[in-house]
Write an enzyme that holds these catalytic residues in place. Structure first.
Site, PDB file in Angstrom:
ATOM      1  N   ASP A  95      -1.605   2.642  -3.636  1.00 35.47           N
ATOM      2  CA  ASP A  95      -2.054   1.291  -3.957  1.00 35.47           C
ATOM      3  C   ASP A  95      -3.316   1.036  -3.139  1.00 35.47           C
ATOM      4  OD1 ASP A  95      -1.969  -1.348  -4.964  1.00 35.47           O
ATOM      5  OD2 ASP A  95      -0.776  -2.061  -3.283  1.00 35.47           O
ATOM      6  N   ASP A  97      -6.040  -1.825  -2.373  1.00 43.17           N
ATOM      7  CA  ASP A  97      -6.343  -3.250  -2.530  1.00 43.17           C
ATOM      8  C   ASP A  97      -7.664  -3.573  -1.849  1.00 43.17           C
ATOM      9  OD1 ASP A  97      -4.065  -3.913  -3.970  1.00 43.17           O
ATOM     10  OD2 ASP A  97      -2.903  -4.426  -2.197  1.00 43.17           O
TER      11      ASP A  97
HETATM   12  N1  A4P Z   1      -6.466  -7.705  -8.283  1.00 41.15           N
HETATM   13  C1  A4P Z   1      -6.969  -8.929  -8.047  1.00 41.15           C
HETATM   14  N2  A4P Z   1      -7.537  -9.010  -6.847  1.00 41.15           N
HETATM   15  C2  A4P Z   1      -7.418  -7.782  -6.302  1.00 41.15           C
HETATM   16  C3  A4P Z   1      -7.832  -7.241  -5.064  1.00 41.15           C
HETATM   17  N3  A4P Z   1      -8.493  -7.991  -4.148  1.00 41.15           N
HETATM   18  N4  A4P Z   1      -7.559  -5.929  -4.821  1.00 41.15           N
HETATM   19  C4  A4P Z   1      -5.804  -7.312  -9.517  1.00 41.15           C
HETATM   20  C5  A4P Z   1      -6.886  -5.184  -5.746  1.00 41.15           C
HETATM   21  N5  A4P Z   1      -6.460  -5.650  -6.948  1.00 41.15           N
HETATM   22  C6  A4P Z   1      -6.736  -6.937  -7.209  1.00 41.15           C
HETATM   23  O1  A4P Z   1      -2.579  -5.041  -8.919  1.00 41.15           O
HETATM   24  C7  A4P Z   1      -2.581  -5.863 -10.046  1.00 41.15           C
HETATM   25  C8  A4P Z   1      -3.979  -6.338 -10.344  1.00 41.15           C
HETATM   26  O2  A4P Z   1      -4.430  -7.132  -9.273  1.00 41.15           O
HETATM   27  C9  A4P Z   1      -5.038  -5.261 -10.434  1.00 41.15           C
HETATM   28  O3  A4P Z   1      -5.123  -4.696 -11.706  1.00 41.15           O
HETATM   29  C10 A4P Z   1      -6.310  -6.038 -10.126  1.00 41.15           C
HETATM   30  O4  A4P Z   1      -7.014  -6.406 -11.293  1.00 41.15           O
HETATM   31  P1  A4P Z   1      -1.592  -3.870  -8.830  1.00 41.15           P
HETATM   32  O5  A4P Z   1      -2.058  -3.041  -7.680  1.00 41.15           O
HETATM   33  O6  A4P Z   1      -1.419  -3.261 -10.148  1.00 41.15           O
HETATM   34  O7  A4P Z   1      -0.226  -4.628  -8.593  1.00 41.15           O
HETATM   35  P2  A4P Z   1       0.644  -4.635  -7.331  1.00 41.15           P
HETATM   36  O8  A4P Z   1      -0.049  -3.955  -6.202  1.00 41.15           O
HETATM   37  O9  A4P Z   1       2.007  -4.217  -7.704  1.00 41.15           O
HETATM   38  O10 A4P Z   1       0.729  -6.157  -7.111  1.00 41.15           O
HETATM   39  P3  A4P Z   1      -0.023  -6.915  -6.059  1.00 41.15           P
HETATM   40  O11 A4P Z   1       0.206  -8.356  -6.344  1.00 41.15           O
HETATM   41  O12 A4P Z   1      -1.421  -6.415  -5.903  1.00 41.15           O
HETATM   42  O13 A4P Z   1       0.843  -6.491  -4.853  1.00 41.15           O
HETATM   43  P4  A4P Z   1       0.311  -6.236  -3.465  1.00 41.15           P
HETATM   44  O14 A4P Z   1      -0.054  -7.534  -2.878  1.00 41.15           O
HETATM   45  O15 A4P Z   1      -0.691  -5.145  -3.472  1.00 41.15           O
HETATM   46  O16 A4P Z   1       1.650  -5.763  -2.781  1.00 41.15           O
HETATM   47  N6  A4P Z   1       5.136  -3.505   1.639  1.00 41.15           N
HETATM   48  C11 A4P Z   1       4.582  -2.706   2.578  1.00 41.15           C
HETATM   49  N7  A4P Z   1       5.196  -2.498   3.771  1.00 41.15           N
HETATM   50  N8  A4P Z   1       3.385  -2.084   2.344  1.00 41.15           N
HETATM   51  C12 A4P Z   1       2.683  -2.261   1.171  1.00 41.15           C
HETATM   52  O17 A4P Z   1       1.612  -1.672   1.012  1.00 41.15           O
HETATM   53  N9  A4P Z   1       2.600  -3.379  -0.987  1.00 41.15           N
HETATM   54  C13 A4P Z   1       3.089  -4.212  -1.884  1.00 41.15           C
HETATM   55  C14 A4P Z   1       2.246  -4.555  -3.068  1.00 41.15           C
HETATM   56  C15 A4P Z   1       4.398  -4.853  -1.693  1.00 41.15           C
HETATM   57  N10 A4P Z   1       5.046  -4.537  -0.451  1.00 41.15           N
HETATM   58  C16 A4P Z   1       4.492  -3.721   0.468  1.00 41.15           C
HETATM   59  C17 A4P Z   1       3.245  -3.115   0.179  1.00 41.15           C
HETATM   60 MG    MG Z   2      -2.311  -3.740  -5.452  1.00 41.68          MG
END
Ligand code: A4P
Ligand code: MG
Length: 151
Positions: A95, A97
């Site tokens: 992932d 971000d």
């Molecule tokens: N998107 C919008 N803004 C951004 C940005 N600043 N950076 C959009 C990246 N992407 C961004 O992301 C979905 C959509 O968010 C992308 O297509 C982009 O257009 P994704 O990566 O497909 O979805 P995701 O990662 O499942 O969801 P999200 O909401 O991004 O989750 P998070 O916040 O990245 O959390 N626990 C630990 N210990 N470590 C981790 O790394 N990561 C998560 C994911 C949950 N728990 C975790 C961790």
């Molecule tokens: Mg993400």
């Protein structure tokens, strides 16, 4: 040139190999140079807690791309490394971000910068503070202080 910070996360497969491969692909991408990579640390899952532990870190880059083009590069690298999107917040091979992009604040469809959940996430703030404790994140303030507020 813009200095940007990218969160690295993985909790499936060979986590460290995959993350280092992602950093290599970033370094090889047009308009991106890698400046610094934090230590990778093992973290408990946040959000969906019933999943394997993560390896997390942060990479600092200098880029001539705009934020949207940098995000597209990140999504392409995720695809190349075989990430399959299933469950939101669920397990992933990698992932990437976009945490911070210079001093820009962006709120568009598909792109929010600084990352909207940065302030709550120790797994992102800690490695960011390791690289740049004095960085002032738009809307949040100094990284070291944001991290201290979590304690
Ligand atoms: N998107 C919008 N803004 C951004 C940005 N600043 N950076 C959009 C990246 N992407 C961004 O992301 C979905 C959509 O968010 C992308 O297509 C982009 O257009 P994704 O990566 O497909 O979805 P995701 O990662 O499942 O969801 P999200 O909401 O991004 O989750 P998070 O916040 O990245 O959390 N626990 C630990 N210990 N470590 C981790 O790394 N990561 C998560 C994911 C949950 N728990 C975790 C961790
Ligand atoms: Mg993400």
């Amino acid at each position: 040139m813009t200095r940007a910070y990218i969160g690295l996360g993985a909790n499936l497969g060979p986590r460290e190999v995959t993350i280092l491969r992602a950093v290599d692909l970033l370094a090889a991408a047009d308009g991106v140079s890698v400046v610094q990579v934090s230590q990778l640390r093992e973290t408990d899952p946040v959000g969906v807690v019933d999943q394997p532990a993560f390896l997390n870190g942060v990479v600092a880059v200098e880029t001539t791309l705009d934020a949207r083009a940098l995000l597209d590069t990140l999504l392409e690298i995720e695809r190349e490394l075989g990430r399959v999107r299933a469950e939101r917040w669920g397990p992933r091979t990698v992932d990437l971000d976009l945490l911070v992009f210079g001093e820009e604040t962006i709120d568009e469809s598909g792109l929010t910068v600084p990352h909207p959940r940065l302030a709550e996430r120790r797994f992102a703030l800690e490695p960011l503070a390791e690289l740049t404790p004095d960085l002032v994140v738009p809307g949040l303030g100094r990284v070291s202080e944001t991290l201290a507020e979590l304690d």
